[in-house]
Write a protein that holds these residues in place. Structure first.
Motif, mmCIF file in Angstrom:
data_model
loop_
_atom_site.group_PDB
_atom_site.id
_atom_site.type_symbol
_atom_site.label_atom_id
_atom_site.label_comp_id
_atom_site.label_asym_id
_atom_site.label_seq_id
_atom_site.Cartn_x
_atom_site.Cartn_y
_atom_site.Cartn_z
ATOM 1 N N TYR A 20 78.113 68.477 25.766
ATOM 2 C CA TYR A 20 77.840 67.333 26.642
ATOM 3 C C TYR A 20 76.495 66.693 26.290
ATOM 4 O O TYR A 20 76.389 65.468 26.173
ATOM 5 N N SER A 29 77.443 58.526 25.894
ATOM 6 C CA SER A 29 78.671 58.607 26.686
ATOM 7 C C SER A 29 78.885 60.021 27.236
ATOM 8 O O SER A 29 78.204 60.967 26.855
ATOM 9 N N ASP A 30 79.848 60.134 28.132
ATOM 10 C CA ASP A 30 80.192 61.405 28.762
ATOM 11 C C ASP A 30 81.407 61.978 28.050
ATOM 12 O O ASP A 30 82.502 61.413 28.128
ATOM 13 N N ARG A 32 83.262 64.288 28.750
ATOM 14 C CA ARG A 32 84.347 64.662 29.654
ATOM 15 C C ARG A 32 85.307 63.512 29.930
ATOM 16 O O ARG A 32 86.399 63.719 30.465
ATOM 17 N N GLU A 33 84.893 62.294 29.561
ATOM 18 C CA GLU A 33 85.749 61.127 29.751
ATOM 19 C C GLU A 33 86.471 60.737 28.473
ATOM 20 O O GLU A 33 87.077 59.672 28.385
ATOM 21 N N SER A 34 86.422 61.630 27.461
ATOM 22 C CA SER A 34 87.022 61.335 26.164
ATOM 23 C C SER A 34 87.954 62.466 25.733
ATOM 24 O O SER A 34 87.683 63.639 26.009
ATOM 25 N N GLY A 37 88.739 65.972 27.398
ATOM 26 C CA GLY A 37 87.843 66.099 28.533
ATOM 27 C C GLY A 37 86.949 67.320 28.475
ATOM 28 O O GLY A 37 86.082 67.506 29.323
#
Length: 203
Positions: A20, A29-30, A32-34, A37
């Motif tokens: 992360y 960017s995060d 977990r949103e890609s 996750g």
């Protein structure tokens, strides 16, 4: 008091979200949103490149390695010490999969388990690693290779016990069984995609 501190340090070490943090640093960017996750090396590679993926793999493995090594040093010679050393491996995995800093949404635990079992049972780990490589080479599914390699760990330790006595066998096979269960649980979404044929292949 010492066992409690050992388990706490192991969880906190495991909960450091290197994947992360690297993606945040490199792209803002995060992770977990890609993709899947997850915060592990495979998902980081897809988002931030292979270099970031390799760095994540090594750092996540270091968490498990350090957690177990520290536990060994703190509990050296104490009664039932290996039980809590194995507990440190499990705590590090729990930290990685359920990190308090990311609202308990972390990675799959594979690299952290690699680091832990490098200390606990390098022979079983090496054979599980070969199983992983073989499955990925044949199917190109990293998730399937990870699941089967994790599931093989307690079996490999049992085989070692049959061939010759394994030190701390009961604690070791318990640790391996719990670790395998945690890793498989963390891959539950991947298992669903594998069953439907929608899982992403490596490369």
């Amino acid at each position: 008091m010492k066992p409690a501190l050992v388990l706490l340090q192991a969880y906190l070490l495991g909960s450091i979200p290197f994947g992360y943090l690297l993606v945040r640093l490199l792209s803002g960017s995060d992770i977990r949103e890609s993709g899947s996750g997850g915060t592990g090396a495979t998902n980081v590679s897809r988002k931030a490149g292979k270099g970031a993926g390799v760095a994540t793999l090594l750092l996540d493995a270091l968490k498990g390695f350090a957690a177990v090594l520290i536990a060994q040093r703190i509990l050296d010679g104490s009664s039932d010490s290996f039980c809590f050393v194995g507990g440190a491996a499990i705590a590090a995995l729990l930290g990685h999969i359920f990190p308090v800093w990311l609202r308990f949404r972390g990675g799959k635990g594979v690299a952290t388990a690699i680091g832990a079992f490098l200390v606990l049972d390098a022979v079983a780990l090496a054979i599980a690693g070969l199983i992983f490589l073989l499955v990925v080479a044949l199917t190109r599914y990293v998730s399937l290779g990870s699941i089967l390699a994790a599931a093989s760990l307690p079996i490999l330790i049992l085989v070692q016990q049959v061939i010759g006595p394994v030190p701390n066998f009961e604690s070791l096979i318990f640790t391996a069984t719990v670790a395998a269960a945690l890793i498989i649980f963390a891959h539950r979404a991947n298992i669903g995609r594998l069953l439907t044929g929608s899982e992403s292949k490596f490369g």
